[in-house]
Design a protein around this motif. Structure first.
Motif, PDB file in Angstrom:
ATOM      1  N   ALA A 111       0.859  -1.187   0.000  1.00 16.85           N
ATOM      2  CA  ALA A 111       0.000   0.000   0.000  1.00 16.85           C
ATOM      3  C   ALA A 111       0.889   1.228   0.000  1.00 16.85           C
ATOM      4  CB  ALA A 111      -0.914   0.005   1.228  1.00 16.85           C
ATOM      5  N   GLU A 269     -11.327  -9.868  -1.286  1.00 13.78           N
ATOM      6  CA  GLU A 269     -12.334  -8.810  -1.352  1.00 13.78           C
ATOM      7  C   GLU A 269     -12.614  -8.248   0.041  1.00 13.78           C
ATOM      8  OE1 GLU A 269     -14.262 -12.559  -0.278  1.00 13.78           O
ATOM      9  OE2 GLU A 269     -12.811 -12.000  -1.827  1.00 13.78           O
ATOM     10  N   ALA A 272      -9.569  -6.098   0.911  1.00 19.15           N
ATOM     11  CA  ALA A 272      -9.620  -4.831   0.177  1.00 19.15           C
ATOM     12  C   ALA A 272     -10.595  -3.859   0.840  1.00 19.15           C
ATOM     13  CB  ALA A 272     -10.026  -5.079  -1.275  1.00 19.15           C
ATOM     14  N   ASP A 273     -11.714  -4.385   1.325  1.00 15.98           N
ATOM     15  CA  ASP A 273     -12.669  -3.522   2.040  1.00 15.98           C
ATOM     16  C   ASP A 273     -12.052  -2.950   3.305  1.00 15.98           C
ATOM     17  OD1 ASP A 273     -14.663  -3.881   0.170  1.00 15.98           O
ATOM     18  OD2 ASP A 273     -15.694  -5.471   1.282  1.00 15.98           O
ATOM     19  N   LEU A 275      -8.845  -2.275   3.821  1.00 17.84           N
ATOM     20  CA  LEU A 275      -7.919  -1.212   3.431  1.00 17.84           C
ATOM     21  C   LEU A 275      -8.668   0.040   3.001  1.00 17.84           C
ATOM     22  CD1 LEU A 275      -5.076  -3.098   1.513  1.00 17.84           C
ATOM     23  CD2 LEU A 275      -5.203  -2.441   3.925  1.00 17.84           C
ATOM     24  N   ARG A 276      -9.794  -0.128   2.323  1.00  7.90           N
ATOM     25  CA  ARG A 276     -10.589   1.047   1.928  1.00  7.90           C
ATOM     26  C   ARG A 276     -11.147   1.766   3.153  1.00  7.90           C
ATOM     27  NH1 ARG A 276     -11.834  -2.064  -2.823  1.00  7.90           N
ATOM     28  NH2 ARG A 276     -13.461  -3.236  -1.723  1.00  7.90           N
ATOM     29  N   GLU A 277     -11.611   0.990   4.131  1.00  2.00           N
ATOM     30  CA  GLU A 277     -12.131   1.602   5.346  1.00  2.00           C
ATOM     31  C   GLU A 277     -11.019   2.318   6.119  1.00  2.00           C
ATOM     32  OE1 GLU A 277     -14.918   2.470   8.543  1.00  2.00           O
ATOM     33  OE2 GLU A 277     -14.982   2.244   6.359  1.00  2.00           O
ATOM     34  N   ASP A 279      -8.576   3.858   4.793  1.00  4.36           N
ATOM     35  CA  ASP A 279      -8.379   5.131   4.100  1.00  4.36           C
ATOM     36  C   ASP A 279      -9.425   6.148   4.546  1.00  4.36           C
ATOM     37  OD1 ASP A 279      -6.840   6.640   2.145  1.00  4.36           O
ATOM     38  OD2 ASP A 279      -8.652   6.598   0.918  1.00  4.36           O
ATOM     39  N   VAL A 280     -10.667   5.678   4.724  1.00  6.33           N
ATOM     40  CA  VAL A 280     -11.730   6.560   5.229  1.00  6.33           C
ATOM     41  C   VAL A 280     -11.374   7.036   6.635  1.00  6.33           C
ATOM     42  CG1 VAL A 280     -14.144   6.668   5.942  1.00  6.33           C
ATOM     43  CG2 VAL A 280     -13.529   5.509   3.808  1.00  6.33           C
ATOM     44  N   ARG A 283      -8.803   9.770   6.560  1.00  5.37           N
ATOM     45  CA  ARG A 283      -9.347  11.074   6.185  1.00  5.37           C
ATOM     46  C   ARG A 283     -10.169  11.690   7.315  1.00  5.37           C
ATOM     47  NH1 ARG A 283     -10.569   8.260   1.328  1.00  5.37           N
ATOM     48  NH2 ARG A 283     -12.803   8.294   1.831  1.00  5.37           N
TER      49      ARG A 283
END
Length: 320
Positions: A111, A269, A272-273, A275-277, A279-280, A283
């Motif tokens: 990442a 999958e 990946a979710d 890692l996306r969370e 990132d949220v 932020r």
């Protein structure tokens, strides 16, 4: 981009523990198909590293081997089938032999270190924070208003779990040794207990269990009957078990095992979710840049010994 042909590295000579780590000169590894070669700027230290030095980590390397498996640094070369645009980027990921000046990683498993973060601040993203989030959400199914017990709450995964659980609206009980209670309270824990007191805790909706040993029974007892969940992702105090008889007649709870590397391989999958969370959460200011305690690579044996003895707090790192 050409790189050196040899490098400094910490090599484990036997299963005798951290004391058998030695600083040596070894060849620089080569990126193969689907891999990247990373110039290590900081290597993460994890309890799994300690287990590997003792030969208790299932599927771990056999001595002699270059130790470590988590690192952050700059991509200097890419293997076949990998986007050459990755060269020059700062990444964090996992790869065997991370306690060294260079390490090879799978390109699809790294990442990007967030812009503005130093390399060591990104350590833990794909291991500690991802493990904590996976335990809380996809496996633990945490909901606002529930109560979470976090074992080893002052450690790398534990600290991340406390912060995120509070963000998701949970009441958090952190278990840690007395000297680390102030650290756990500062993270936002509603209550802090010593390990020996866990056995008296009851009615917890979700337990994050990473200690094992004699403390495992307390984690099972703490979980709410029938609906309580126990996510197991470590064994710092040794092996523990629960029998089918106990699950039927004594501990009617939901027990789940978690290994973040296996999740990435077997359920990409879901990973990946996660890692996306993350990132949220970054932020939103929940996942902030880490500030690990950084040591020179040569201090690795002493650092792992201190981790094994329970004398450390938070994330630890080695700098080549």
């Amino acid at each position: 981009m050409g790189v050196e042909t040899s490098m400094r590295a910490l090599r484990q000579g036997s299963f005798g523990g951290p004391g058998d780590l030695a600083l040596v000169e070894v060849p620089v590894p080569v990126a193969g198909y689907g891999e990247v070669l990373v110039r290590v700027e900081a290597a993460g230290v994890n309890f799994a590293d300690v287990m590997q030095t003792r030969g208790t980590y299932d599927g771990g390397p056999v001595p002699p081997y270059v130790a470590g498996f988590e690192a952050a640094g700059v991509v200097v070369e890419v293997g076949e089938s990998v986007d050459p645009g990755l060269v020059g980027t700062r990444v964090v990921g996992a790869g065997s032999g991370a306690f060294a000046e260079f390490v090879v990683m799978a390109a699809n498993g790294v990442a990007l270190v967030p812009e503005g973060w130093r390399a060591e601040q990104g350590l833990g993203m794909v291991l500690n924070w991802a493990t904590a989030l996976a335990a809380l959400k996809p496996l633990g199914r945490l909901r606002s208003g529930e109560t979470v017990l976090v074992q080893a709450a002052a450690g790398g995964v534990g600290q991340a779990a406390v912060r995120m659980a509070k963000h998701y609206g949970a009441t958090v009980i952190g278990a840690a040794s007395a000297a680390k209670h102030d650290v756990v309270r500062a993270l936002g824990a509603d209550r802090v207990v010593e390990y020996g007191e866990v056995g008296g805790v009851r009615g917890v909706d979700l337990v994050l269990e990473s200690v094992g040993g004699e403390g495992f029974e307390g984690s099972l007892a703490a979980a709410r009957r029938v609906t309580g969940r126990v996510v197991v992702f470590g064994a710092a105090a040794g092996v523990a078990s629960v029998s089918n008889w106990e699950l039927v007649f004594k501990h009617q709870v939901q027990v789940m095992g978690l290994h973040i590397g296996s999740m990435a391989r077997e359920a990409p999958e879901v990973y990946a979710d996660v890692l996306r969370e993350l990132d949220v959460l970054r932020r939103e200011g929940v996942y902030v840049p880490g500030e690990p305690t950084v040591y020179d690579l040569a201090e690795g044996p002493a650092v792992l010994a201190a981790l094994e003895a329970g004398r450390t707090v938070g994330k630890l790192a080695l700098r080549p």
